[in-house]
Design a protein around this motif. Structure first.
Motif, mmCIF file in Angstrom:
data_model
loop_
_atom_site.group_PDB
_atom_site.id
_atom_site.type_symbol
_atom_site.label_atom_id
_atom_site.label_comp_id
_atom_site.label_asym_id
_atom_site.label_seq_id
_atom_site.Cartn_x
_atom_site.Cartn_y
_atom_site.Cartn_z
ATOM 1 N N LEU A 5 0.836 -1.194 0.000
ATOM 2 C CA LEU A 5 0.000 0.000 0.000
ATOM 3 C C LEU A 5 0.878 1.254 0.000
ATOM 4 C CD1 LEU A 5 -2.794 1.220 0.021
ATOM 5 C CD2 LEU A 5 -2.861 0.968 2.509
ATOM 6 N N LEU A 6 1.994 1.201 0.712
ATOM 7 C CA LEU A 6 2.965 2.295 0.646
ATOM 8 C C LEU A 6 3.453 2.477 -0.782
ATOM 9 C CD1 LEU A 6 4.970 4.344 1.949
ATOM 10 C CD2 LEU A 6 6.524 2.404 2.276
ATOM 11 N N GLN A 7 3.744 1.378 -1.467
ATOM 12 C CA GLN A 7 4.204 1.468 -2.854
ATOM 13 C C GLN A 7 3.106 2.024 -3.758
ATOM 14 O OE1 GLN A 7 7.445 0.750 -4.116
ATOM 15 N NE2 GLN A 7 6.454 1.938 -5.723
ATOM 16 N N GLU A 8 1.862 1.633 -3.517
ATOM 17 C CA GLU A 8 0.754 2.166 -4.311
ATOM 18 C C GLU A 8 0.639 3.674 -4.139
ATOM 19 O OE1 GLU A 8 -1.357 0.846 -6.489
ATOM 20 O OE2 GLU A 8 -0.491 -1.164 -6.364
ATOM 21 N N HIS A 9 0.820 4.168 -2.921
ATOM 22 C CA HIS A 9 0.774 5.611 -2.692
ATOM 23 C C HIS A 9 1.914 6.310 -3.418
ATOM 24 C CE1 HIS A 9 -1.940 5.655 1.142
ATOM 25 N NE2 HIS A 9 -2.479 5.021 0.126
ATOM 26 N N ASN A 10 3.107 5.726 -3.371
ATOM 27 C CA ASN A 10 4.231 6.311 -4.112
ATOM 28 C C ASN A 10 3.938 6.331 -5.611
ATOM 29 O OD1 ASN A 10 5.688 6.761 -1.791
ATOM 30 N ND2 ASN A 10 6.996 4.958 -2.008
ATOM 31 N N ASN A 11 3.320 5.247 -6.121
ATOM 32 C CA ASN A 11 2.957 5.207 -7.541
ATOM 33 C C ASN A 11 1.973 6.311 -7.891
ATOM 34 O OD1 ASN A 11 4.543 2.939 -7.646
ATOM 35 N ND2 ASN A 11 2.879 1.520 -8.106
ATOM 36 N N PHE A 12 1.018 6.540 -6.997
ATOM 37 C CA PHE A 12 0.021 7.593 -7.241
ATOM 38 C C PHE A 12 0.694 8.954 -7.379
ATOM 39 C CE2 PHE A 12 -2.486 11.026 -5.361
ATOM 40 C CZ PHE A 12 -3.602 11.027 -6.187
ATOM 41 N N TRP A 13 1.615 9.241 -6.471
ATOM 42 C CA TRP A 13 2.270 10.548 -6.505
ATOM 43 C C TRP A 13 3.248 10.655 -7.663
ATOM 44 C CZ3 TRP A 13 0.260 14.524 -4.304
ATOM 45 C CH2 TRP A 13 -0.569 14.342 -3.192
ATOM 46 N N LEU A 14 3.858 9.562 -8.075
ATOM 47 C CA LEU A 14 4.698 9.590 -9.268
ATOM 48 C C LEU A 14 3.876 10.007 -10.488
ATOM 49 C CD1 LEU A 14 6.901 6.382 -8.849
ATOM 50 C CD2 LEU A 14 7.751 8.721 -9.082
ATOM 51 N N LYS A 15 2.704 9.432 -10.627
ATOM 52 C CA LYS A 15 1.836 9.780 -11.750
ATOM 53 C C LYS A 15 1.331 11.216 -11.622
ATOM 54 C CE LYS A 15 0.214 5.036 -12.485
ATOM 55 N NZ LYS A 15 -0.966 4.135 -12.488
ATOM 56 N N TRP A 16 1.055 11.634 -10.383
ATOM 57 C CA TRP A 16 0.532 12.992 -10.161
ATOM 58 C C TRP A 16 1.580 14.044 -10.527
ATOM 59 C CZ3 TRP A 16 1.599 17.177 -6.901
ATOM 60 C CH2 TRP A 16 0.579 18.126 -6.775
ATOM 61 N N VAL A 17 2.818 13.797 -10.135
ATOM 62 C CA VAL A 17 3.886 14.758 -10.425
ATOM 63 C C VAL A 17 4.251 14.742 -11.905
ATOM 64 C CG1 VAL A 17 6.312 15.323 -9.999
ATOM 65 C CG2 VAL A 17 4.833 14.677 -8.097
ATOM 66 N N PHE A 18 4.226 13.568 -12.513
ATOM 67 C CA PHE A 18 4.749 13.405 -13.866
ATOM 68 C C PHE A 18 3.652 13.172 -14.892
ATOM 69 C CE2 PHE A 18 7.864 11.561 -16.949
ATOM 70 C CZ PHE A 18 8.755 12.616 -16.917
ATOM 71 N N ASN A 19 2.422 13.425 -14.542
ATOM 72 C CA ASN A 19 1.290 13.099 -15.403
ATOM 73 C C ASN A 19 1.351 13.876 -16.722
ATOM 74 O OD1 ASN A 19 -1.174 11.923 -16.128
ATOM 75 N ND2 ASN A 19 -2.306 13.686 -15.370
#
Length: 605
Positions: free
Chosen positions: A488-502
């Motif tokens: 779940l920690l990794q999923e949150h990091n994935n979310f923010w990666l997409k948010w920053v780099f979308n």
């Protein structure tokens, strides 16, 4: 932290890993992003890019030599095929513990909605922390480091090989020969774990420890398992269609106006529906027991019929049972109602009942209902067909369906609660049950992965390795509050990666995304949240808010009371007959699924 500093820090951790000064865990997951073009053409069109994101977690409470790969391989090679039987899988399930902890979870639900029982909270917590504790882990702040993204797709075997090489050799700076004889715990969702095991199987004849992937200790993560658990509940208990008088998840979702895709429900809306239905059924059964135990004339004298929670609180008035009873009396009352024995029969044709006005007990063993098709034992389509009931049955189909649904939801809640309580031992008691249940729910891939984990626990792990794995299965990024799943920690990091780099056209292996974004995703996330808060676009909370579902519970509770869900009524039918996941899983394992698993995965001795 600058990109150079973050990269150097990973190299330093790799150096400490080689010198056995630190123990690390790697969790990674696939990362997908569409590259959309305003004017697509034949040679340039919208595409989906797949890559991988990973996080390094520092492990604590790891004994020296816990991840001894030589001993692990020696133990694995000594396992004989005849040692792995269905009887061993079944005997590993502690039904008495599951029933007792189920009764305690019911008490916890009552405490949540009935403030008058608050005096018993200490006794309930004592049960969790002492009597039923299996392997509690002390909450401490987890040290973790996001790693660089890559364009390797972990859906493929070769992609997993390149991901591990990138993480260990390029990012951590570890030389392949420096891992000889050692193991590193690596985890992800079920698909990733299956691919990594497949990679190990196909490279087992490699010339070195590294090229044969023997350094990888494969583990399956818990948050994705929770999601698979919820999906399994939906597959077993979601009626394709409903009619007046029906019960179950589908009719509850309709009443509560929840729009869900039953074949692939979103996690949080589906979990909230499960929580609402479980709480409503628990409180409704409590109301039924109290009405049977003491006179309810005082309720009929009220100006209006009370809602479910309101009526239960009225039973906490001075002189009434809930007011006068001791904790032991309340606990004994629940234990008398709750039963979880594999020898109990749940068959809809002769469901147990206590007479016309009695409240049925809640067993969850093996029903006598059998699937019409046992031939497709390698079912990976995650489907579990619901059968149409025999309309001429003398039993109560509605009550039968409710009993199966209630116990599946109650065990899901124990799975969830044990993770939040950071007692991974309790979690694995449910996982032992899930090892059979997933086969019955159509999630054969998860069933096979849990068989791998069972073999590790039975044969391959030393006590030191088992303790090291259990001590670090749940984390706490903040160091306070509840346990937290690593994936779940990794999923949150994935979310923010997409948010920053979308929307950017760069690839996952571009230097900007790898070094400037991925390595610094935590401070970038905090910066993004601060900006949104300062401009009034978002409110940032330090914790997770809990939805108030009391209105939903009261509404469903009125429906349950009107339709007398708790009373055995011979001949009552529904449009569908729920499937017993344990019974179905038993049939699949005994009729060939276990032998096919053994044929495929090394155990040819």
């Amino acid at each position: 932290m600058a990109a150079e500093g973050a990269s150097a820090n990973l190299k330093a951790l790799g150096h400490q890993l080689v010198e056995n000064k630190v123990s690390v865990h790697l969790v990674y997951d696939n990362l997908n992003q569409y590259h959309r073009l305003w004017r697509p053409s034949l040679d340039s069109c919208t595409s989906l890019e797949s890559g991988t994101a990973a996080t390094l977690i520092i492990q604590h409470d790891v004994a020296e030599g816990a991840f001894d790969g030589i001993e692990y391989e020696r133990r694995r090679a000594s396992v004989r095929r005849e040692q792995i039987t269905y009887e061993k899988i079944w005997g590993d399930i502690q039904f008495d513990h599951l029933a007792a902890i189920g009764a305690t979870n019911i008490l916890q639900i009552l405490l949540e909605y009935l403030p008058g029982l608050e005096r018993h909270r200490g006794a309930v917590q004592h049960l969790y922390s002492h009597r039923f504790a299996k392997h509690p882990v002390k909450i401490q702040k987890t040290e973790y480091y996001p790693m660089e993204t890559s364009s390797y797709d972990e859906v493929q075997n070769i992609g997993n090989r390149e991901v591990l090489k990138d993480l260990l050799v390029r990012q951590l700076g570890v030389k392949p020969e420096e891992l000889d004889g050692q193991m590193i715990s690596i985890s992800g969702d079920c698909s990733m774990a299956a691919k990594l095991r497949s990679l190990k199987r196909h490279t087992s004849c490699g010339l070195s420890w590294f090229t044969s992937q023997r350094f990888a200790l494969v583990l399956t993560e818990l948050w994705h398992m929770r999601w698979a658990f919820i999906k399994g509940i939906f597959r077993l208990h979601w009626a394709p269609s409903t009619m007046k008088g029906d019960s179950g998840l589908h009719i509850a979702a309709e009443k509560l106006r929840c729009k869900l895709n039953s074949s692939d429900p979103e996690f949080y809306p589906a979990e909230r529906l499960v929580e609402t239905v479980l709480a409503t059924m628990t409180l409704h059964y409590a109301r039924a027991v109290l009405r049977q135990k003491e006179s309810s004339l005082f309720i009929s004298n009220l100006n209006r019929p009370p809602h479910l929670i309101e009526e239960l609180n009225l039973h906490l008035s001075p002189g009434r049972f809930l007011w006068t009873c001791t904790f032991d009396e309340l606990h004994d009352e629940l234990n008398a109602v709750v039963s979880l024995s594999p020898d109990d029969s749940d068959d809809s044709s002769d469901a147990d009942h206590n007479g016309e006005d009695g409240v049925s007990s809640l067993p969850a063993g093996q029903s006598q209902h059998r699937s019409k098709d046992h031939e497709n034992l390698d079912c990976f389509d995650d489907s579990a067909p619901l059968d149409s009931p025999n309309t001429n049955t003398g039993g109560d189909v509605l009550l039968f369906n409710n009993i199966l649904l209630y116990w599946d939801m109650l065990l899901y809640w124990e799975f969830r609660s044990s993770i939040k309580d950071s007692d991974i031992g309790r979690t694995f008691e449910v996982i032992k049950w899930l090892c059979v249940w997933f086969f019955g729910a159509g999630a054969t891939n998860y069933g096979q992965e849990l068989l791998h984990q069972a073999l590790d626990l039975w044969f391959h792990f030393t006590e030191k390795m088992k303790d090291a794995v259990f001590n670090n299965y749940v984390i706490s990024p903040s160091g306070r509050g509840e346990g937290y799943e690593r994936d779940l920690l990794q999923e949150h990091n994935n979310f923010w990666l997409k948010w920053v780099f979308n929307g950017r056209l760069a690839k996952f292996d571009s230097s900007f995304l790898r070094e400037a974004v991925a390595l610094n995703i935590v401070p970038l996330k905090e910066l993004g949240q601060t900006i949104l808060q300062k401009f009034g676009l978002s409110n940032i909370y330090s914790g997770r808010s809990k939805a108030n579902i009391q209105t939903d519970i009261n509404y469903l509770g009125h429906s349950y009371l009107t339709q007398q869900h708790h009373i055995y009524q011979p001949g009552r039918v529904q449009l569908f007959l729920a499937m017993d996941g344990i019974e179905q899983g038993t049939a699949k394992l005994e009729e060939g699924a276990l032998q096919k698993f053994l044929d495929k995965h090394f155990y040819q001795k």
